[in-house]
Design an enzyme around this catalytic site. Sequence first.
Site, mmCIF file in Angstrom:
data_model
loop_
_atom_site.group_PDB
_atom_site.id
_atom_site.type_symbol
_atom_site.label_atom_id
_atom_site.label_comp_id
_atom_site.label_asym_id
_atom_site.label_seq_id
_atom_site.Cartn_x
_atom_site.Cartn_y
_atom_site.Cartn_z
ATOM 1 N N GLU A 248 0.890 -1.178 0.000
ATOM 2 C CA GLU A 248 0.000 0.000 0.000
ATOM 3 C C GLU A 248 0.917 1.213 0.000
ATOM 4 O O GLU A 248 1.527 1.535 1.009
ATOM 5 C CB GLU A 248 -0.892 -0.004 1.250
ATOM 6 C CG GLU A 248 -1.787 -1.225 1.384
ATOM 7 C CD GLU A 248 -2.919 -1.269 0.372
ATOM 8 O OE1 GLU A 248 -3.168 -0.248 -0.301
ATOM 9 O OE2 GLU A 248 -3.532 -2.331 0.237
ATOM 10 N N CYS A 282 -1.781 9.215 2.770
ATOM 11 C CA CYS A 282 -1.536 8.675 1.426
ATOM 12 C C CYS A 282 -2.625 9.100 0.456
ATOM 13 O O CYS A 282 -2.371 9.297 -0.724
ATOM 14 C CB CYS A 282 -1.438 7.160 1.487
ATOM 15 S SG CYS A 282 -2.842 6.425 2.341
HETATM 16 P P1 NAD Z 1 8.732 4.580 4.326
HETATM 17 O O1 NAD Z 1 8.581 3.791 3.088
HETATM 18 O O2 NAD Z 1 9.925 5.423 4.505
HETATM 19 O O3 NAD Z 1 8.705 3.611 5.607
HETATM 20 C C1 NAD Z 1 7.631 2.706 5.831
HETATM 21 C C2 NAD Z 1 8.149 1.557 6.687
HETATM 22 O O4 NAD Z 1 9.095 0.802 5.925
HETATM 23 C C3 NAD Z 1 8.873 1.987 7.952
HETATM 24 O O5 NAD Z 1 8.563 1.089 8.985
HETATM 25 C C4 NAD Z 1 10.347 1.864 7.557
HETATM 26 O O6 NAD Z 1 11.219 1.677 8.636
HETATM 27 C C5 NAD Z 1 10.291 0.641 6.673
HETATM 28 N N1 NAD Z 1 11.394 0.504 5.720
HETATM 29 C C6 NAD Z 1 12.208 1.458 5.204
HETATM 30 N N2 NAD Z 1 13.078 0.909 4.330
HETATM 31 C C7 NAD Z 1 12.804 -0.414 4.267
HETATM 32 C C8 NAD Z 1 13.319 -1.503 3.521
HETATM 33 N N3 NAD Z 1 14.335 -1.355 2.667
HETATM 34 N N4 NAD Z 1 12.779 -2.735 3.687
HETATM 35 C C9 NAD Z 1 11.741 -2.910 4.517
HETATM 36 N N5 NAD Z 1 11.200 -1.920 5.282
HETATM 37 C C10 NAD Z 1 11.714 -0.678 5.149
HETATM 38 O O7 NAD Z 1 7.394 5.429 4.466
HETATM 39 P P2 NAD Z 1 7.027 6.488 5.589
HETATM 40 O O8 NAD Z 1 7.782 7.745 5.366
HETATM 41 O O9 NAD Z 1 7.091 5.840 6.937
HETATM 42 O O10 NAD Z 1 5.468 6.720 5.274
HETATM 43 C C11 NAD Z 1 4.994 7.620 4.346
HETATM 44 C C12 NAD Z 1 4.619 6.916 3.065
HETATM 45 O O11 NAD Z 1 3.657 5.902 3.323
HETATM 46 C C13 NAD Z 1 3.966 7.842 2.055
HETATM 47 O O12 NAD Z 1 4.503 7.620 0.789
HETATM 48 C C14 NAD Z 1 2.500 7.423 2.091
HETATM 49 O O13 NAD Z 1 1.784 7.683 0.923
HETATM 50 C C15 NAD Z 1 2.610 5.975 2.371
HETATM 51 N N6 NAD Z 1 1.348 5.478 2.925
HETATM 52 C C16 NAD Z 1 0.540 4.704 2.134
HETATM 53 C C17 NAD Z 1 -0.687 4.268 2.626
HETATM 54 C C18 NAD Z 1 -1.615 3.416 1.808
HETATM 55 O O14 NAD Z 1 -2.533 2.850 2.374
HETATM 56 N N7 NAD Z 1 -1.433 3.299 0.504
HETATM 57 C C19 NAD Z 1 -1.088 4.621 3.928
HETATM 58 C C20 NAD Z 1 -0.231 5.409 4.689
HETATM 59 C C21 NAD Z 1 0.996 5.830 4.183
#
Ligand code: NAD
Length: 481
Positions: A248, A282
Site C-alpha cells: 500500500e 496517502c
Molecule cells: P517509508 O517507506 O519510509 O517507511 C515505511 C516503513 O518501511 C517503515 O517502517 C520503515 O522503517 C520501513 N522501511 C524502510 N526501508 C525499508 C526496507 N528497505 N525494507 C523494509 N522496510 C523498510 O514510508 P514512511 O515515510 O514511513 O510513510 C509515508 C509513506 O507511506 C507515504 O509515501 C505514504 O503515501 C505511504 N502510505 C501509504 C498508505 C496506503 O494505504 N497506501 C497509507 C499510509 C501511508
Amino acid sequence: MSRSEHTQYIDGAWSQGNATRQLDVANPATGESIAVFAESSSADIDAAVRSAAAAFRTWRHVNPHRRATWLQAMADAIEARLSTIASTMTREQGKPLSEAEGEVGKLVKTLRYYAGEAVRVCGQIIPNEDDGFQSQVEHEPIGVAAAITPWNYPAELIGWKLGAALAAGCTLVIKPSEYTPLTAVEIVRAIDEAGLPNGVVNLVQGAGEVGGELVRHPAIDKIAFTGSHATGLRIYETMGRIKSVSLELGGNCPLIVAASADLEAAVAGAVRRSFRNMGQICIAINRAYVHRSLYDEFLVRVAEATGKLRIGDGLADPGVDLGPMTNAAGLAKVEAHVKDALDRGARLICGAKAPDNRGGLFYEPTVLADCDADMRVMRDETFGPVLGVATFDDLDTVIEHVNDSPYGLAAYAYATDLTEVYKLSRGLSFGSVAMNCVDAGIINAPYGGRRQSGVGYEHGRAGLDGYLLYKHVRIKHGVQG
Ligand code: NAD
C-alpha cells in the site's frame, strides 16, 4: 513512557533490542526527546520470526470462532487503553489528540470487523465433468506475515494487518516506523493483556534495515507493507524469494470540481482532505482541477476556510485542527515542492511559511493557484499541507489528464449533474473514487492502489483474502450418478 524501556515483544516476552544502534523518538511539536530505544538485532528478528512460525503451527488450527473471541478480547483491551495509546501517538506523531483518539477507535473497529469475518471463511464444492469425483476448494492461512508500517497512521495501519492476519489464521511480526515505535508498544501491551497465545503477535523495532531483514527472512511467507513507493519498490527487488506481498504505497491524488459541483461542499472537502494530519495522508488531495466557471470563487473560499484552521501542539491544546509535521525530512520536502511551484510561476494564495513564534515542525497550510503539470506538487507526492490548483474547461480531457499519472490510489470529484457524476465515477482509474465526499475508506469495502500506488488490498473481505491460500482437493470416491 520512560527512556530506554523494553520495546520489543518476542514469544510473549518484552525485552530491549540487542543491536548496538540506539534510536531517538522526538516530540515534533516541541523537539524534545521523549524516548531512546535499541534497534532489534538480526538475532532478535530471527527469534521473532521463529516464534511466529512456531505459533502458526497451532494458531492455524484454532477454531475460527475462538480466533474471533481473541480478536474481540484484543479490541476490548485496546479500547480500555485508548487514551494512553492516543496520547502516546500525539506525543510522537504530532496529530491533535482528538484525531489520535479517533484513530485508536478505528483500530478497535477493525479488530471487531475481522472478528466477524473470521467465521465467514468457507470453501466451495466445484462440479466435476465425470461422476465419481468431488472437487472441494478450501482456504488455508498463508503462514507468518511481516507487517511493516509507516508513521502517519501508526495505530490504524497496524490494525488492518493485525485483524485480517489473525482472523485468517496467520501469525505476525510487526515492524512499526522508527518515528512511532511507542504507539506500537502500547498496542502490543494491550494485546499481551488480552492473553493471546505466545508468538501469535511479535514486535520488533528499528529503521529500514530491520524491515529489510524481515523482508528477506526465509520463514516470512507474506509481506504486508504500507509506506512509500521507493521502499515498496526496494522490497519487491530485494525479497529474494517468491513470497506473497501486498504493498500500500503513496499517491498524488486529484480532486476534480466539475461545473455542476456544489461549491461549498467542494471547498469543505478540499480543505479537509488536503490538510488533515498536515497532509500526511496517502490519500490526501495533492492537486485540484476546478472548472473555469468556479475557479476564482473556489480560490477565495478555500483561502478563507484554510485561514480558519488552528495550528498548535495537539497535546497541550487538544482543540487545534492541525499539529506539526512529524519529521524534518517531511517538512524539507514540503518546502522544496512549494519553492519549485513558485519558481515555475504558481500564484501563492496562502501559507508557504512557518506560523509566527513557534518552534517545532510547524508549517502553515498552503494553497497554490495557476499550477501546471510540470510542477512537483501536481505530479509527485508532497505528503504535506500543500494544495496545488489548476483550472480546466472540458471534463473528458481533465479525466484523461488526471489518469495519466504513475499513481492510482484515490481520486475525488464533486458534481451534481448526473451525466458528470457518471462520467467521473466511470472514467477515474484509481483504487478508490469518492464522489461528493472525501472520506473514501470504509472498513468493509476493499482499499488498494493501482499502478505504482501498490498491489493487493486491505479492508473488507479482500483484505482477509490476502492472508489466505486456495487449496483444490479432488477426491475420487467412485459414487456414480
Ligand atoms: P517509508 O517507506 O519510509 O517507511 C515505511 C516503513 O518501511 C517503515 O517502517 C520503515 O522503517 C520501513 N522501511 C524502510 N526501508 C525499508 C526496507 N528497505 N525494507 C523494509 N522496510 C523498510 O514510508 P514512511 O515515510 O514511513 O510513510 C509515508 C509513506 O507511506 C507515504 O509515501 C505514504 O503515501 C505511504 N502510505 C501509504 C498508505 C496506503 O494505504 N497506501 C497509507 C499510509 C501511508
